[in-house]
Design an enzyme around this catalytic site. Structure first.
Site, mmCIF file in Angstrom:
data_model
loop_
_atom_site.group_PDB
_atom_site.id
_atom_site.type_symbol
_atom_site.label_atom_id
_atom_site.label_comp_id
_atom_site.label_asym_id
_atom_site.label_seq_id
_atom_site.Cartn_x
_atom_site.Cartn_y
_atom_site.Cartn_z
ATOM 1 N N ARG A 71 -15.108 12.431 12.967
ATOM 2 C CA ARG A 71 -16.031 11.380 12.535
ATOM 3 C C ARG A 71 -16.810 11.897 11.330
ATOM 4 O O ARG A 71 -17.149 13.098 11.268
ATOM 5 C CB ARG A 71 -17.010 11.012 13.663
ATOM 6 C CG ARG A 71 -16.424 10.105 14.725
ATOM 7 C CD ARG A 71 -16.130 8.703 14.190
ATOM 8 N NE ARG A 71 -15.555 7.800 15.182
ATOM 9 C CZ ARG A 71 -14.241 7.540 15.303
ATOM 10 N NH1 ARG A 71 -13.367 8.119 14.496
ATOM 11 N NH2 ARG A 71 -13.809 6.684 16.218
ATOM 12 N N GLU B 140 -18.846 5.149 6.324
ATOM 13 C CA GLU B 140 -17.645 4.526 5.757
ATOM 14 C C GLU B 140 -17.664 3.011 5.985
ATOM 15 O O GLU B 140 -18.277 2.557 6.952
ATOM 16 C CB GLU B 140 -16.379 5.156 6.372
ATOM 17 C CG GLU B 140 -16.219 4.937 7.869
ATOM 18 C CD GLU B 140 -15.010 5.681 8.452
ATOM 19 O OE1 GLU B 140 -14.849 6.881 8.190
ATOM 20 O OE2 GLU B 140 -14.251 5.024 9.184
ATOM 21 N N HIS C 72 -9.387 6.622 6.577
ATOM 22 C CA HIS C 72 -9.386 6.570 8.045
ATOM 23 C C HIS C 72 -8.032 6.095 8.599
ATOM 24 O O HIS C 72 -7.947 5.063 9.264
ATOM 25 C CB HIS C 72 -10.531 5.671 8.546
ATOM 26 C CG HIS C 72 -10.944 5.995 9.965
ATOM 27 N ND1 HIS C 72 -12.223 5.836 10.432
ATOM 28 C CD2 HIS C 72 -10.236 6.467 11.030
ATOM 29 C CE1 HIS C 72 -12.290 6.188 11.708
ATOM 30 N NE2 HIS C 72 -11.082 6.578 12.086
HETATM 31 C C1 DGY Z 1 -10.372 6.613 17.029
HETATM 32 O O1 DGY Z 1 -9.680 6.208 17.945
HETATM 33 O O2 DGY Z 1 -11.385 7.295 17.221
HETATM 34 C C2 DGY Z 1 -9.951 6.248 15.640
HETATM 35 O O3 DGY Z 1 -10.609 7.043 14.710
HETATM 36 C C3 DGY Z 1 -10.242 4.790 15.387
HETATM 37 O O4 DGY Z 1 -11.494 4.502 15.881
#
Ligand code: DGY
Length: 323
Positions: A242, A271, A289
Site C-alpha cells: 500500500r 493514488e 496498481h
Molecule cells: C488488494 O487486493 O489489496 C489489491 O491491491 C486491490 O485492492
C-alpha cells in the site's frame, strides 16, 4: 424468497456480475467511478450488502450513520485499510476480503518491478519511445544483476511467500524476512529463507527490499528517511503493498540524491494522484496498481466475494471474515 439486495461500487468481470445478478437483487454503479463519502453512506441505508474496492474510502466519515441496513461489506481485494475498522465494528458490520486468489499475480508484478528497476527497463522503454536510442553500446543503460542477490521481504504472508518462491527458485536469490510474528521453520525452509527480528536489522543486509505488509495507520511511513538511510546505497525498494507504507517525500530525497539505487512502485499514497516529485526520478519505475490485474485473479476475486456472501446469507461465518 426475497433475494438480499447487493450494491457493487465498481464494475467487475462480466462472468462475476452475471452470477451476482442471478443470485441477488443487484445494483451496479454503472458509471464505474469511485463514490464520495456521502454516496457511500447512502448505500448503507439501502442495501443488505455493499461490495467495495480499494477505491472506496469507507472512512469514519463514510461510515457515520446511526444504523445501517447493510450487514456485510464484501471487499473485492485482500487489503482493507480503506475501511475504518472501529466504525465498521460499531455498526456491527461483517467485513470480508479475498486472500489467496491474487497472491501469485501480485507476486508476479512485484518480481516484474524488481527486474524492471534492476535492469533499467523503464528508462530503456522511455528512451526508445522518445526516439532517443542511438544503438547498442557497451556502456549503455548498465543495470544490476539480479540472480544470486539478497532479497529482503517485509511481511511474510501469502504474497510475500510467493515473492520469495519466485526469487529463490527462479533467480537463486537469498531471502531474508521480517514478519511481526514468527514464521514456522518449515515455511521458511520452502524458500531457504531466514527470519530476522527487526526491519532495521534487515535493511542493511539487502540488495533488494520488497514490501508485502498491510497498509493502514499502523504501517504508515514504516519506510521513512531513517530507514531508507539503513539501505545499501545501491539497493532497490519495491512496493506492491500500500502506498502509505512509504514516506514518499523521504523516498524522493533518497532517489534524487542517489542514496539508494532505485525504487519500483505499484501503489501510491493518495493514488491515483502521484506526487509530482516522483515523476522527476529516473531511477524509479511506476505502475498503476496492477498487482491483481489479470483476468484469472480478478474473476477469482469476484467469485471469492460470492462465496463469502453465500456463507453470510446462509447464516454461516464467511471463510474470509476479517471484521
Ligand atoms: C488488494 O487486493 O489489496 C489489491 O491491491 C486491490 O485492492
Amino acid at each position: 424468497m426475497v433475494k438480499p439486495s447487493v450494491f457493487v461500487t465498481r464494475r467487475w468481470p462480466a462472468a462475476v456480475e452475471a452470477k451476482l445478478a442471478e443470485t441477488y437483487d443487484l445494483q451496479l454503479n454503472t458509471g464505474d467511478t469511485p463514490l464520495s463519502p456521502a454516496e457511500l453512506r447512502e448505500t448503507l441505508g439501502k442495501y443488505d450488502a455493499v461490495l467495495p474496492t480499494v477505491t472506496d474510502r469507507f472512512t469514519a466519515e463514510a461510515l457515520d450513520v446511526k444504523s445501517a441496513q447493510t450487514r456485510i461489506l464484501g471487499n473485492y481485494g485482500v487489503g482493507y485499510s480503506h475501511i475504518c475498522e472501529a466504525s465498521a465494528r460499531d455498526l456491527g458490520l461483517t467485513v470480508t476480503n479475498t486472500p489467496d486468489v491474487l497472491s501469485e499475480c501480485t507476486a508476479d508484478i512485484a518480481m516484474t518491478l524488481l527486474l524492471m528497476v534492476a535492469r533499467r527497463a523503464g528508462e530503456g522503454e522511455r528512451e526508445l519511445r522518445a526516439g532517443n536510442w542511438t544503438g547498442w553500446c557497451p556502456t549503455h543503460l548498465i543495470g544490476t544483476k539480479v540472480s544470486g542477490k539478497v532479497l529482503g521481504i517485509i511481511g511474510y504472508g501469502r504474497i510475500g511467500q510467493e515473492m520469495a518462491r519466485r526469487a529463490h527458485h527462479g533467480f537463486g536469490m537469498q531471502v531474508v524476512v521480517y514478519n511481526r510474528s514468527p514464521i514456522a521453520p518449515e515455511v521458511l525452509a520452502r524458500n531457504n529463507a531466514t527470519q530476522v527480528d527487526s526491519i532495521d536489522a534487515l535493511l542493511p543486509m539487502c540488495d533488494f527490499v520488497s514490501l508485502h505488509c498491510p497498509g493502514g495507520a499502523t504501517n504508515r511511513h514504516l519506510i521513512n528517511s531513517r530507514r531508507l538511510d539503513l539501505m545499501k546505497p545501491d539497493a532497490f525498494l519495491i512496493n506492491t503493498a500500500r502506498g502509505e507504507v512509504i514516506d514518499e517525500w523521504a523516498l524522493t530525497q533518497s532517489l534524487m540524491y542517489g542514496l539508494i539505487g532505485g525504487a519500483a512502485l505499484d501503489v501510491f499514497d493518495g493514488e491515483p494522484r502521484i506526487n509530482p516529485d516522483l515523476m522527476q526520478c529516473d531511477n524509479l519505475v511506476m505502475l498503476p496498481h496492477l498487482g491483481s490485474a489479470t483476468k484469472e485473479a480478478r474473476e477469482a476475486m469476484g467469485f471469492r466475494v460470492l462465496d463469502n456472501l453465500s456463507d453470510f446469507f446462509a447464516g454461516r461465518d464467511p471463510r474470509d471474515r476479517v471484521i
